[in-house]
Motif scaffolding. Structure first.
Motif, PDB file in Angstrom:
ATOM      1  N   SER A 145      -9.896  39.286  -1.464  1.00  0.00           N
ATOM      2  CA  SER A 145      -8.480  38.537  -1.445  1.00  0.00           C
ATOM      3  C   SER A 145      -8.346  38.529  -3.043  1.00  0.00           C
ATOM      4  O   SER A 145      -7.168  38.501  -2.972  1.00  0.00           O
ATOM      5  CB  SER A 145     -10.131  37.252  -1.394  1.00  0.00           C
ATOM      6  OG  SER A 145     -10.708  36.928  -0.514  1.00  0.00           O
ATOM      7  N   GLU A 154     -21.246  33.402  -7.276  1.00  0.00           N
ATOM      8  CA  GLU A 154     -20.388  34.384  -6.269  1.00  0.00           C
ATOM      9  C   GLU A 154     -20.983  35.555  -7.348  1.00  0.00           C
ATOM     10  O   GLU A 154     -21.417  36.298  -6.303  1.00  0.00           O
ATOM     11  CB  GLU A 154     -18.960  34.479  -7.060  1.00  0.00           C
ATOM     12  CG  GLU A 154     -18.653  35.144  -6.718  1.00  0.00           C
ATOM     13  CD  GLU A 154     -17.001  35.677  -6.649  1.00  0.00           C
ATOM     14  OE1 GLU A 154     -15.492  36.353  -5.811  1.00  0.00           O
ATOM     15  OE2 GLU A 154     -16.095  34.392  -7.378  1.00  0.00           O
ATOM     16  N   GLU A 183     -17.189  36.702  -1.951  1.00  0.00           N
ATOM     17  CA  GLU A 183     -16.611  36.443  -2.804  1.00  0.00           C
ATOM     18  C   GLU A 183     -16.205  34.193  -2.083  1.00  0.00           C
ATOM     19  O   GLU A 183     -15.530  34.420  -2.696  1.00  0.00           O
ATOM     20  CB  GLU A 183     -15.470  37.108  -2.733  1.00  0.00           C
ATOM     21  CG  GLU A 183     -15.029  37.077  -0.180  1.00  0.00           C
ATOM     22  CD  GLU A 183     -13.860  38.395  -1.222  1.00  0.00           C
ATOM     23  OE1 GLU A 183     -12.672  38.206  -0.579  1.00  0.00           O
ATOM     24  OE2 GLU A 183     -14.070  39.441  -1.254  1.00  0.00           O
ATOM     25  N   LYS A 210     -22.759  38.583  -4.493  1.00  0.00           N
ATOM     26  CA  LYS A 210     -21.767  39.078  -4.631  1.00  0.00           C
ATOM     27  C   LYS A 210     -21.256  39.212  -3.375  1.00  0.00           C
ATOM     28  O   LYS A 210     -20.351  39.752  -2.604  1.00  0.00           O
ATOM     29  CB  LYS A 210     -21.866  41.252  -4.712  1.00  0.00           C
ATOM     30  CG  LYS A 210     -22.711  41.693  -5.841  1.00  0.00           C
ATOM     31  CD  LYS A 210     -21.904  41.470  -6.917  1.00  0.00           C
ATOM     32  CE  LYS A 210     -22.539  41.615  -7.795  1.00  0.00           C
ATOM     33  NZ  LYS A 210     -21.907  42.228  -9.255  1.00  0.00           N
ATOM     34  N   GLU A 233     -11.486  43.185  -8.138  1.00  0.00           N
ATOM     35  CA  GLU A 233     -13.193  42.981  -7.722  1.00  0.00           C
ATOM     36  C   GLU A 233     -12.711  42.667  -6.096  1.00  0.00           C
ATOM     37  O   GLU A 233     -14.474  42.822  -5.357  1.00  0.00           O
ATOM     38  CB  GLU A 233     -13.530  42.448  -8.569  1.00  0.00           C
ATOM     39  CG  GLU A 233     -14.140  42.438  -9.718  1.00  0.00           C
ATOM     40  CD  GLU A 233     -15.037  43.585  -9.822  1.00  0.00           C
ATOM     41  OE1 GLU A 233     -16.000  43.325  -9.387  1.00  0.00           O
ATOM     42  OE2 GLU A 233     -14.881  44.681 -10.613  1.00  0.00           O
ATOM     43  N   THR A 234     -12.215  42.086  -6.261  1.00  0.00           N
ATOM     44  CA  THR A 234     -12.274  41.425  -4.471  1.00  0.00           C
ATOM     45  C   THR A 234     -11.304  41.613  -3.582  1.00  0.00           C
ATOM     46  O   THR A 234     -10.424  42.451  -4.026  1.00  0.00           O
ATOM     47  CB  THR A 234     -13.037  39.823  -4.627  1.00  0.00           C
ATOM     48  OG1 THR A 234     -11.419  39.352  -4.372  1.00  0.00           O
ATOM     49  CG2 THR A 234     -13.832  39.607  -5.480  1.00  0.00           C
TER      50      THR A 234
END
Length: 245
Positions: free
Chosen positions: A76, A198, A204, A202, A73-74
């Motif tokens: 990171s 978060e 992170e 949206k 999803e991110t």
């Protein structure tokens, strides 16, 4: 202290699918970004982290380094998977769709960790002052507010701070999505569940803050050339042409 750069690279971008494999000069966008990062000489190693076989093959075919990851999803989370088995202390996240780099902000991010002898900083990132009211109110621009030592207090797509007292000067800052992570903090982050804030915003970075990690913000005047839509690619091609002329 071993410092590496990782370029997260998705093929299926929602607004411009396949943009990283579009041509920029005589090679692809992602290869241009990768080689420009290597050429800075700032990093002990540089990797592309991707879930795309096409992008992976592109980097490997040109003798670069790439790591295949799962879907995330991110950025990171993708980088965390990529570096889990790579020996390093600091990880710099470079956006794959911003091929033109500026050295000074990257040097500043690295310097944060060289000076952090107590290892209290989990990550560092960039902010730039917003002057145009339309840009301040634009929810696509993530705003950040910091304490007096430039540690992030909160990130939001809303206008923060809210200027209730109109007579006082207020500075607004946009968050620039270039990160420098302490590897241990990055791996800890990837084990945490997404938080309601978060998910709502949206953003992170909020997960880091809600878990008690410290984010050092560095002010910059650098505005990258992000390739989000086909029109941006044409701008990048024009910039490249001017750089070579």
């Amino acid at each position: 202290m071993k410092i590496i750069a990782v370029i997260p690279a998705r093929y299926e971008a929602s607004r411009f699918p396949g943009k990283l494999m579009q041509s920029l000069g005589d090679q692809s966008v992602i290869l241009t970004t990768y080689q420009n990062v290597v050429d800075t000489g700032l990093f002990d190693d540089v990797f592309v982290a991707t879930d795309s076989q096409i992008i992976f093959d592109e980097i490997i075919a040109h003798k670069g380094k790439a790591v295949m990851t799962g879907e995330h999803e991110t950025g990171s989370d993708r980088i965390a998977e990529a570096v889990e088995n790579i020996e390093c202390d600091i990880v710099i996240n470079i956006q794959g769709d911003e091929p033109f780099l500026k050295l000074e902000p990257l040097k500043q991010l690295i310097q944060v960790f060289k000076e952090d002898t107590t290892k209290e900083i989990s990550l560092a990132s960039l902010k730039i002052k917003l002057l145009d009211q339309e840009e301040i109110e634009n929810p696509n621009n993530v705003k950040v507010i910091t304490d007096q030592k430039d540690f992030a207090l909160y990130f939001s797509r809303s206008v923060i701070p809210f200027a209730r007292e109109k007579s006082l000067p207020i500075n607004y800052f946009k968050h620039i999505g270039v990160y420098a992570f302490r590897k241990s903090a990055l791996l800890n982050f990837s084990k945490l569940e997404m938080t309601p804030l978060e998910l709502a915003e949206k953003i992170e970075c909020i997960r880091y803050l809600e878990s008690g990690m410290k984010i050092k913000m560095i002010e910059t005047d650098f505005v990258g050339v992000g390739i989000d839509v086909p029109e941006d690619l044409e701008k990048a091609r024009q910039i490249l042409k001017e750089m070579k002329s």
